[in-house]
Design a protein around this motif. Structure first.
Motif, PDB file in Angstrom:
ATOM      1  N   TYR A 272      10.162  -5.171  -8.090  1.00  0.00           N
ATOM      2  CA  TYR A 272      10.397  -4.125  -8.156  1.00  0.00           C
ATOM      3  C   TYR A 272      11.266  -4.076  -6.374  1.00  0.00           C
ATOM      4  N   PRO A 273      12.920  -3.843  -6.539  1.00  0.00           N
ATOM      5  CA  PRO A 273      13.013  -2.067  -7.530  1.00  0.00           C
ATOM      6  C   PRO A 273      13.789  -2.107  -8.558  1.00  0.00           C
ATOM      7  N   HIS A 275      13.029  -4.587 -11.758  1.00  0.00           N
ATOM      8  CA  HIS A 275      11.969  -4.875 -12.606  1.00  0.00           C
ATOM      9  C   HIS A 275      13.427  -6.224 -12.495  1.00  0.00           C
TER      10      HIS A 275
END
Length: 424
Positions: A272-273, A275
């Protein structure tokens, strides 16, 4: 039982009962015999003869660690043990070598103490940077860059770097030590890649400030190891908050902000954030992702959830391999060694020890502090296995597998913190 356990039997025997295969403890001062350790497995008839000439009334024998049994006790009518014999030239040479080993061990302890002072000073610098970064961002970032410079300069000056385990007295449970660990370990990996000074500066700054966004996450969320889904989503915002802060400060470069934003991204796109995956993540960020994960495994919020350094390495290499850049992970493992500092190990001669330093020149043979109840902990023998070729690490052990007395003596750190120094 391979490790020092509370139920382990210790039997007093007469020196005449000694034979190869017995694991013994000598009730004698370390400098009063020519052997490297006070406890060891006897390997030869020559060693038996040397021990019998020390003039000892009894010797301690540990049946569970021995590969044979003691000989029957000699008849009571047997003559008393001979007085200590004058050491032979070979034994005198061995004793002289021991004196040199003791000097090397003292020098190693002094080097570690020196590194601890440098580590504490660096941690205090990070504390000041973080406390002042919002009120005086330009000055704080200059101070951060000076800290990165000092680490890089020491790397350049010390060709044979050794990674040392730092003592409890310089550890704490706050973010300053985490940031320092991540910065030092990241720069080690970057140095191994031959990054340019500018690239190392960016890497060091990004590692130092990687968690700055946590200043906008409430402590109730940060310090909750069992966050629910909504709390976890809030926690993960620290990467976005950190990038926002980096831009607001107006003194951090885009590459540093990229590290702050993406240090939880993984190679398989499951981070994250955003991907990101593979080469969408910058090289510096991929380095910080690895060192950040390692330090979080060894130093979690709840210390009872901490894993050993070797377990952290194994988890990352075997169970999480898809998350990390494989070349960088290999370099990281080489930087900390097969037996990272802080690992409890059993040596091939049966002794228990704590890895206190790793020399990149020989990763399988670290420096180990030896558990010996006959030697005060402040004077504990530190054996450089790169020099003592007759002994090697046999196994990594968990703290729960050893006698509490041995654990208290070796005292694996409440936090694992690392610094570096020269072997000379």
């Amino acid at each position: 039982m391979p490790f020092s356990a509370p139920s382990e039997r210790v039997v007093e025997i007469d020196p005449s009962q000694l034979r190869p295969g017995l694991f013994i403890r000598l009730p004698s001062g370390w400098m009063n015999h020519p052997f490297l350790f006070n406890q060891f497995r006897i390997h030869s008839a020559e060693q038996v003869e040397i021990i019998q000439k020390l003039g000892l009334k009894t010797v301690q024998y540990l049946p569970e660690r021995s590969s044979t049994q003691a000989l029957p006790r000699a008849p009571t009518t047997a003559p008393p043990p001979p007085p200590p014999a004058a050491p032979s030239p070979a034994q005198q040479a061995a004793l002289e070598e021991k004196r040199q080993r003791a000097e090397r061990a003292a020098a190693q302890r002094q080097l570690i103490a020196k590194c601890e002072k440098r580590y504490q000073s660096a941690a205090l610098q990070i504390r000041d940077v973080m406390r002042n970064v919002f009120a005086a961002p330009a000055r704080s970032v200059v101070a951060a860059r000076e800290l990165v410079d000092s680490v890089m300069e020491s790397f350049a000056a010390e060709a044979g770097l050794i990674i040392h385990l730092m003592g409890d007295k310089v550890a704490d449970d706050n973010a300053y030590f985490h940031s320092l660990n991540v910065m030092i370990l990241s720069l080690l990996v970057g140095r191994s890649l031959g990054l340019s000074p500018d690239e190392l500066h960016t890497l060091g700054e990004g590692a130092l400030f990687h968690d700055i966004g946590k200043t906008r996450v409430p402590d109730a969320v940060l310090r909750n190891p069992q966050r629910n889904r909504h709390e976890e989503e809030f926690f993960r915002l620290h990467t976005i908050y950190g990038a926002d802060i980096g831009r607001e400060l107006q003194v951090l470069g885009p590459a540093v902000i990229e590290i702050i934003l993406n240090h939880h991204e993984t190679m398989d796109g499951k981070g994250y954030p955003n991907h990101l995956s593979g080469r969408q993540i910058s090289l510096a960020t991929r380095i910080v992702a690895i060192t950040n994960r390692y330090d979080n495994l060894c130093n979690p919020l709840r210390q009872d959830k901490a894993v050993t350094p070797a377990e952290a390495m194994t988890l990352m290499f075997k169970s999480e391999q898809a998350h990390w850049d494989p070349d960088l992970l290999q370099r990281f493992i080489r930087a900390l060694g097969v037996y990272p500092p802080g690992s409890l190990v059993q040596l091939s001669n049966g002794n228990l020890g704590l890895v206190v330093a790793v020399d990149h020149a020989d990763l399988l043979r670290p420096s180990v502090m030896i558990f010996d109840p006959a030697v005060p902990r402040s004077e504990a023998l530190i054996v450089d296995l790169a020099t003592e070729r007759d002994v090697k690490v046999d196994a990594v052990v968990r703290p729960t597998e050893i006698d509490p007395a041995a654990l208290a003596y070796l005292a694996p750190r409440r936090r694992l913190s690392y610094f570096h120094g020269s072997p000379t």
